[in-house]
Design a protein around this motif. Structure first.
Motif, short mmCIF file in Angstrom:
data_model
loop_
_atom_site.label_atom_id
_atom_site.label_comp_id
_atom_site.label_asym_id
_atom_site.label_seq_id
_atom_site.Cartn_x
_atom_site.Cartn_y
_atom_site.Cartn_z
N PRO A 126 -27.47 -22.84 -2.68
CA PRO A 126 -28.43 -23.61 -3.33
C PRO A 126 -29.11 -22.94 -4.33
CG PRO A 126 -28.78 -22.40 -0.81
CD PRO A 126 -27.56 -22.48 -1.34
N ALA A 127 -29.75 -23.63 -5.31
CA ALA A 127 -30.47 -23.06 -6.38
C ALA A 127 -31.22 -22.00 -5.85
CB ALA A 127 -31.20 -24.09 -7.35
N GLY A 128 -31.21 -20.79 -6.62
CA GLY A 128 -32.11 -19.87 -6.24
C GLY A 128 -32.02 -19.26 -4.74
N GLY A 129 -31.05 -19.64 -4.11
CA GLY A 129 -30.75 -19.14 -2.84
C GLY A 129 -30.06 -17.86 -2.66
N ASP A 130 -29.95 -17.49 -1.40
CA ASP A 130 -29.04 -16.22 -1.22
C ASP A 130 -27.61 -16.40 -1.63
OD1 ASP A 130 -27.19 -14.55 0.66
OD2 ASP A 130 -29.33 -13.41 0.90
N ALA A 131 -27.15 -15.33 -2.04
CA ALA A 131 -25.75 -15.51 -2.44
C ALA A 131 -24.73 -15.88 -1.30
CB ALA A 131 -25.01 -14.12 -2.90
N LYS A 132 -25.08 -15.61 -0.30
CA LYS A 132 -24.23 -16.01 0.88
C LYS A 132 -24.63 -17.16 1.59
CE LYS A 132 -23.43 -11.22 2.29
NZ LYS A 132 -23.48 -10.09 3.47
N VAL A 299 -7.85 -12.35 4.90
CA VAL A 299 -8.91 -12.78 3.97
C VAL A 299 -9.38 -14.36 4.76
CG1 VAL A 299 -9.60 -13.46 1.84
CG2 VAL A 299 -8.11 -11.55 1.94
N GLY A 300 -10.72 -14.47 4.81
CA GLY A 300 -11.30 -15.64 4.84
C GLY A 300 -11.88 -16.21 3.77
N SER A 301 -11.53 -17.72 3.60
CA SER A 301 -11.96 -18.36 2.34
C SER A 301 -12.70 -19.68 2.57
CB SER A 301 -10.57 -18.43 1.59
OG SER A 301 -11.07 -19.12 0.17
N THR A 302 -14.02 -19.56 2.35
CA THR A 302 -14.77 -21.01 2.41
C THR A 302 -15.64 -20.82 1.14
OG1 THR A 302 -14.72 -20.95 4.88
CG2 THR A 302 -16.49 -22.02 3.51
N ARG A 303 -16.44 -19.74 0.91
CA ARG A 303 -17.54 -19.70 -0.23
C ARG A 303 -16.57 -19.64 -1.38
NH1 ARG A 303 -19.63 -18.48 4.32
NH2 ARG A 303 -21.69 -18.95 4.82
#
Length: 356
Positions: A126-132, A299-303
């Motif tokens: 989300p805009a301005g949100g946490d990187a995770k 490795v997990g991959s979603t983000r």
């Protein structure tokens, strides 16, 4: 253009069976907020996540494969964790894929964007949100199974292509998922094994791995072997057959399930395993000795980093990858489209045309 007040949409009313998909013609047309654009949707497409979210498969209470209760929903699925980021707000308009045209813009967005043909980045923070933090189009916010939708302007990427809307709509979710896995695994011109290779993400991974010069071994049902070879697979193995030991530098896995240990056995010393799905079941057995004695990386991959989707748009515009459409359904026939999807007889994507 003069915007209507209401629109047609396929609305998900809760976790469960196909009866939770409700056709409506009185849904208010959304208005773009600050920094957002309004898109008239031309086409969308089906993905595993559309079915998994509907059934509540992401809930920790569910231990089975993704098809076991695809039409009825899963007993014990919890509203508290039925989506991949936790609880989902209902009603929800699904559809992670979207190709369309910008027809209005919100405050702080250049009006010159109106009229642009765009693809929507399906996964972003989300805009301005946490990187995770994670927002998935069609899950944490309404998506493409409607005549109109909104998204942050930065996530509506202009596309210049002769392909049709439904062809372009087959790319975003599946190909960005595959590209995300490939970038996370740092795949180069190496030996790669791809499971579930006839599905949307798997067939995308075949193309994307080949454009990097990889030697691709695809795992699928025997009847789909020739189609995967036409996509570029160098070797096609039966999903029920044995895998060669220590033969691959990278495994891109979308299947999981009881045969999962064989995937680690198939990796060479120092190999990398990346997962972005578990259609055969999420619970697997890991022998830690295989993991650490072979110096494997899991490795997990979603983000996804923002460049995953911008890279994908570049590949499309340069004609380096092509859409794989098995069939196309009108939005109103979503239930039939999902029944066909669950049959798993197709290869690639099932497109959804938005008309009216």
């Amino acid at each position: 253009m003069t915007l209507p007040n209401t629109m047609k949409a396929m609305v998900l009313t809760g976790h469960g069976g196909l009866d939770k998909l409700e056709w409506r013609e009185d849904v208010p047309v959304p208005r773009p907020g600050v920094g957002e654009v309004l898109i008239r949707v031309g086409a969308s497409a089906l993905n595993n996540t559309d079915v998994n979210t509907r059934t509540g498969w992401y809930s920790k209470a569910v231990r089975g494969d993704t098809n076991a209760a695809g039409t009825t929903g899963y007993d014990g699925a919890s509203d508290a964790d039925g989506a991949w980021s936790g609880a989902l707000s209902f009603p929800r308009i699904q559809g992670a894929d979207c190709c369309g045209k910008i027809v209005a813009v919100g405050e702080a967005v250049d009006k010159a964007r109106i009229g642009a043909r765009v693809l929507v980045r399906p996964m972003h923070r989300p805009a301005g949100g946490d990187a995770k933090a994670l927002v998935t189009f069609g899950s944490e916010r309404d998506g493409g199974f409607a005549q109109f939708t909104t998204v942050d302007s930065a996530h509506a990427l202009r596309i210049d292509s002769p392909l049709s809307d439904v062809e372009l709509a087959s790319f975003p979710c599946a190909f960005s998922t595959a590209e995300g896995m490939i970038q996370r695994a740092e795949l180069t011109a190496e030996r790669v094994l791809i499971t579930g290779a006839s599905g949307g993400v798997g067939s995308a991974a075949v193309q994307l791995a080949k454009r990097r010069g990889a030697h691709v071994t695809a795992v699928t049902s025997p009847g789909k072997a020739s189609a995967l070879e036409a996509l570029g697979a160098d070797v096609v193995l039966s999903r029920d057959g044995a895998l060669p030991a220590e033969a691959f530098d990278v495994v891109l896995d979308l299947v999981g399930g009881p045969r999962w240990p064989a995937l680690l056995d198939a990796l060479a010393v120092g190999g990398r395993y990346a997962a972005s799905g578990a259609i055969a079941g999420p619970i697997v057995e890991l022998d830690l000795r295989t993991f650490y004695l072979k110096d494997l990386t899991l490795v997990g991959s979603t983000r996804q980093a923002p460049e995953v989707f911008t890279d994908l748009v570049d590949y499309i515009e340069r004609g380096e990858i092509r859409p794989i459409l098995a069939d196309t359904y009108p939005l109103r026939e979503m239930r039939a489209a999902q029944e066909a999807f669950l049959g798993k007889t197709h290869m690639g994507k099932i497109g959804i045309e938005i008309t009216g």
